[in-house]
Design a protein around this motif. Structure first.
Motif, PDB file in Angstrom:
ATOM      1  N   LEU A  31      -3.161   5.572   2.272  1.00 28.08           N
ATOM      2  CA  LEU A  31      -3.578   5.339   3.652  1.00 28.08           C
ATOM      3  C   LEU A  31      -4.202   6.600   4.210  1.00 28.08           C
ATOM      4  CD1 LEU A  31      -0.485   3.436   5.088  1.00 28.08           C
ATOM      5  CD2 LEU A  31      -2.789   2.512   4.816  1.00 28.08           C
ATOM      6  N   ASN A  32      -5.241   6.446   4.986  1.00 31.65           N
ATOM      7  CA  ASN A  32      -5.881   7.571   5.661  1.00 31.65           C
ATOM      8  C   ASN A  32      -5.926   7.243   7.146  1.00 31.65           C
ATOM      9  OD1 ASN A  32      -7.257   9.980   6.045  1.00 31.65           O
ATOM     10  ND2 ASN A  32      -9.245   9.025   5.729  1.00 31.65           N
ATOM     11  N   LYS A  52       5.228   7.357  10.222  1.00 38.78           N
ATOM     12  CA  LYS A  52       6.381   7.012   9.390  1.00 38.78           C
ATOM     13  C   LYS A  52       6.038   5.699   8.695  1.00 38.78           C
ATOM     14  CE  LYS A  52      10.115   5.901  11.610  1.00 38.78           C
ATOM     15  NZ  LYS A  52      11.389   5.822  12.335  1.00 38.78           N
ATOM     16  N   TYR A  53       6.348   5.616   7.412  1.00 40.42           N
ATOM     17  CA  TYR A  53       6.058   4.412   6.625  1.00 40.42           C
ATOM     18  C   TYR A  53       7.344   3.965   5.969  1.00 40.42           C
ATOM     19  CZ  TYR A  53       3.617   1.392   3.282  1.00 40.42           C
ATOM     20  OH  TYR A  53       3.156   0.327   2.551  1.00 40.42           O
ATOM     21  N   GLN A  54       7.771   2.740   6.305  1.00 37.95           N
ATOM     22  CA  GLN A  54       9.037   2.250   5.777  1.00 37.95           C
ATOM     23  C   GLN A  54       8.938   0.749   5.555  1.00 37.95           C
ATOM     24  OE1 GLN A  54      12.348   3.687   8.058  1.00 37.95           O
ATOM     25  NE2 GLN A  54      13.671   2.056   7.387  1.00 37.95           N
ATOM     26  N   GLU A  91      -7.606   3.625   7.378  1.00 45.67           N
ATOM     27  CA  GLU A  91      -8.332   3.248   6.164  1.00 45.67           C
ATOM     28  C   GLU A  91      -7.346   3.125   5.020  1.00 45.67           C
ATOM     29  OE1 GLU A  91     -12.146   5.403   5.396  1.00 45.67           O
ATOM     30  OE2 GLU A  91     -11.332   6.734   6.945  1.00 45.67           O
ATOM     31  N   GLY A  92      -7.636   2.234   4.101  1.00 44.49           N
ATOM     32  CA  GLY A  92      -6.784   2.076   2.937  1.00 44.49           C
ATOM     33  C   GLY A  92      -7.384   1.082   1.971  1.00 44.49           C
ATOM     34  N   ILE A 126       0.854  -1.182   0.000  1.00 42.02           N
ATOM     35  CA  ILE A 126       0.000   0.000   0.000  1.00 42.02           C
ATOM     36  C   ILE A 126       0.888   1.229   0.000  1.00 42.02           C
ATOM     37  CG2 ILE A 126      -1.763   1.284   1.252  1.00 42.02           C
ATOM     38  CD1 ILE A 126      -2.691  -1.338   2.451  1.00 42.02           C
ATOM     39  N   LYS A 127       0.615   2.151  -0.901  1.00 40.85           N
ATOM     40  CA  LYS A 127       1.366   3.394  -0.947  1.00 40.85           C
ATOM     41  C   LYS A 127       0.925   4.286   0.215  1.00 40.85           C
ATOM     42  CE  LYS A 127       1.645   3.248  -5.950  1.00 40.85           C
ATOM     43  NZ  LYS A 127       1.122   3.797  -7.185  1.00 40.85           N
TER      44      LYS A 127
END
Length: 142
Positions: free
Chosen positions: A64-65, A118-120, A76-77, A59-60
């Motif tokens: 994502l919310n 943070k998304y990694q 959410e996504g 998921i980018k």
């Protein structure tokens, strides 16, 4: 009105049976601490903040919310359906696709405006500072 008029789009009796089987397996395995909701989360705190981690591979970040209001957090996504040639034959297909919404009550209110995400490598890490009004207050004894 027929029964089918009440069913959600995309509803499947087979998915419901799988969900029921997972719940029964959890019930008898003694692992009540494991959730079947997606995405699975870990939530813990230190003295100042709540920290939530979840795996949402594929998921980018812009898909994502994340919202927080008081002590209610919502993720959410959508996991996009992979496109395959008509000649592809699946022998196992376990990874789901589609829209998800996960809401949970946090143990206390957080400061949504000061929270960070943070998304990694497919892992989302949320750090949510505890709201000042929810912090324990020491009462001085006279």
């Amino acid at each position: 009105m027929m029964l089918y008029d009440y069913l959600e789009p995309g509803w499947s009796p087979w998915n419901e049976l799988k969900r029921l089987q997972r719940e029964m397996n959890n019930l008898f395995s003694g692992s009540q601490n494991v959730s079947n909701e997606y995405p699975a989360v870990n939530l813990w705190s230190d003295e100042q903040s709540l920290i939530l981690t979840t795996m949402v591979p594929g998921i980018k970040p812009e898909d994502l919310n994340i919202t927080v209001q008081g002590n209610q957090l919502t993720l959410e996504g959508e996991i996009k359906e992979e496109k395959y040639d008509d000649k592809v034959v699946f022998y196992r297909r376990e990874r789901g696709a589609g829209r998800f919404v996960r809401s949970m009550r946090l143990p206390y209110e957080v400061e949504g405006d000061n929270s960070s995400a943070k998304y990694q490598n497919g892992i989302l890490i949320l750090t949510m500072p505890r709201a000042e009004k929810s912090k324990p207050k020491k009462i001085k004894i006279n």
